[in-house]
Design a protein around this motif. Structure first.
Motif, PDB file in Angstrom:
ATOM      1  N   VAL A   1       0.857  -1.186   0.000  1.00 47.47           N
ATOM      2  CA  VAL A   1       0.000   0.000   0.000  1.00 47.47           C
ATOM      3  C   VAL A   1       0.893   1.236   0.000  1.00 47.47           C
ATOM      4  O   VAL A   1       1.650   1.467   0.938  1.00 47.47           O
ATOM      5  CB  VAL A   1      -0.945   0.018   1.216  1.00 47.47           C
ATOM      6  CG1 VAL A   1      -1.782   1.293   1.223  1.00 47.47           C
ATOM      7  CG2 VAL A   1      -1.838  -1.207   1.225  1.00 47.47           C
ATOM      8  N   ILE A   2       0.815   2.000  -1.075  1.00 45.45           N
ATOM      9  CA  ILE A   2       1.619   3.223  -1.202  1.00 45.45           C
ATOM     10  C   ILE A   2       0.862   4.420  -0.639  1.00 45.45           C
ATOM     11  O   ILE A   2       1.413   5.232   0.088  1.00 45.45           O
ATOM     12  CB  ILE A   2       1.980   3.494  -2.676  1.00 45.45           C
ATOM     13  CG1 ILE A   2       2.869   2.370  -3.200  1.00 45.45           C
ATOM     14  CG2 ILE A   2       2.661   4.853  -2.824  1.00 45.45           C
ATOM     15  CD1 ILE A   2       3.127   2.450  -4.696  1.00 45.45           C
ATOM     16  N   SER A   3      -0.429   4.525  -1.010  1.00 41.44           N
ATOM     17  CA  SER A   3      -1.199   5.681  -0.559  1.00 41.44           C
ATOM     18  C   SER A   3      -2.689   5.361  -0.554  1.00 41.44           C
ATOM     19  O   SER A   3      -3.130   4.380  -1.157  1.00 41.44           O
ATOM     20  CB  SER A   3      -0.945   6.901  -1.457  1.00 41.44           C
ATOM     21  OG  SER A   3      -1.469   6.689  -2.747  1.00 41.44           O
ATOM     22  N   VAL A   4      -3.433   6.221   0.120  1.00 34.88           N
ATOM     23  CA  VAL A   4      -4.892   6.132   0.133  1.00 34.88           C
ATOM     24  C   VAL A   4      -5.442   7.552   0.001  1.00 34.88           C
ATOM     25  O   VAL A   4      -4.875   8.500   0.554  1.00 34.88           O
ATOM     26  CB  VAL A   4      -5.411   5.434   1.420  1.00 34.88           C
ATOM     27  CG1 VAL A   4      -5.027   6.200   2.674  1.00 34.88           C
ATOM     28  CG2 VAL A   4      -6.917   5.232   1.367  1.00 34.88           C
ATOM     29  N   GLU A   5      -6.505   7.686  -0.784  1.00 39.52           N
ATOM     30  CA  GLU A   5      -7.164   8.973  -0.973  1.00 39.52           C
ATOM     31  C   GLU A   5      -8.667   8.781  -0.899  1.00 39.52           C
ATOM     32  O   GLU A   5      -9.172   7.730  -1.291  1.00 39.52           O
ATOM     33  CB  GLU A   5      -6.869   9.550  -2.360  1.00 39.52           C
ATOM     34  CG  GLU A   5      -5.471  10.004  -2.599  1.00 39.52           C
ATOM     35  CD  GLU A   5      -5.307  10.587  -3.992  1.00 39.52           C
ATOM     36  OE1 GLU A   5      -4.801  11.719  -4.076  1.00 39.52           O
ATOM     37  OE2 GLU A   5      -5.691   9.927  -4.976  1.00 39.52           O
ATOM     38  N   ILE A   6      -9.361   9.796  -0.425  1.00 34.88           N
ATOM     39  CA  ILE A   6     -10.816   9.844  -0.543  1.00 34.88           C
ATOM     40  C   ILE A   6     -11.118  10.845  -1.653  1.00 34.88           C
ATOM     41  O   ILE A   6     -10.615  11.975  -1.629  1.00 34.88           O
ATOM     42  CB  ILE A   6     -11.501  10.269   0.767  1.00 34.88           C
ATOM     43  CG1 ILE A   6     -11.228   9.248   1.873  1.00 34.88           C
ATOM     44  CG2 ILE A   6     -13.010  10.435   0.545  1.00 34.88           C
ATOM     45  CD1 ILE A   6     -11.787   9.642   3.231  1.00 34.88           C
TER      46      ILE A   6
END
Length: 172
Positions: free
Chosen positions: A65-70
């Motif tokens: 997992v590199i990143s998470v965005e909403i």
């Protein structure tokens, strides 16, 4: 496979959750309309994502997992990445000392809208064949909803719960 009934979709999701080898859920988010589930296995450091109307599951390791965005209508309202946390913390540390490092590492952007058509969680992965997963917490068929209405609030709560859990994983 098209599961039109909420109970059929939930049975399908439960089947995949129960029948995924070497996966013991520690935490699971079920969509309020049983369209997807995302589950975390803390011991094996794996994440399972299943869409009720798809015939497959997505499993990936924490370290991928590199990143998470909403995303609201394709606009990011929250973003967390391993790169941004380190870079933001360094910039904040240079600008404001220890407190600046915390603020720099946690800084994000937000926007307010009156009507929303779509709320998604985007997970960027270290995987060439599947580099991003989009979890549709709210999707429109041409309709839009008031951002302060119960439909949007429920979808945003799901999105924030997922993003919060994945943010913790990114920080590990």
């Amino acid at each position: 496979i098209s599961l039109s009934n909420k109970n059929e979709r939930q049975k399908n999701l439960d089947f995949y959750l129960r029948n995924t080898r070497d996966f013991s859920p520690s935490f699971t988010v079920n969509n309020s309309d049983s369209r997807y589930l995302i589950s975390i296995d803390d011991n094996r450091r794996k994440i399972l994502y299943v869409v009720a109307n798809e015939n497959k599951r997505h499993i990936f390791d924490f370290e991928n997992v590199i990143s998470v965005e909403i995303l609201e209508d394709s606009n990011a309202t929250f973003s967390k990445s391993s790169i941004r946390t380190i870079g933001g913390g360094l910039i904040g540390g240079v600008l404001g000392g220890g407190v600046g490092a915390i603020v720099g590492g946690l800084s994000g952007s937000s926007k307010e809208k009156k009507k929303i058509k779509e709320i998604q969680v985007k997970i960027l992965l270290r995987n060439c064949s599947k580099s991003a997963i989009y979890i549709k917490c709210l999707e429109s068929n041409g309709s839009s909803w008031d951002s302060d209405g119960s439909i949007c609030k429920t979808a945003m709560k799901e999105a924030r719960t997922i993003a919060d859990k994945l943010s913790v994983i990114i920080d590990l």
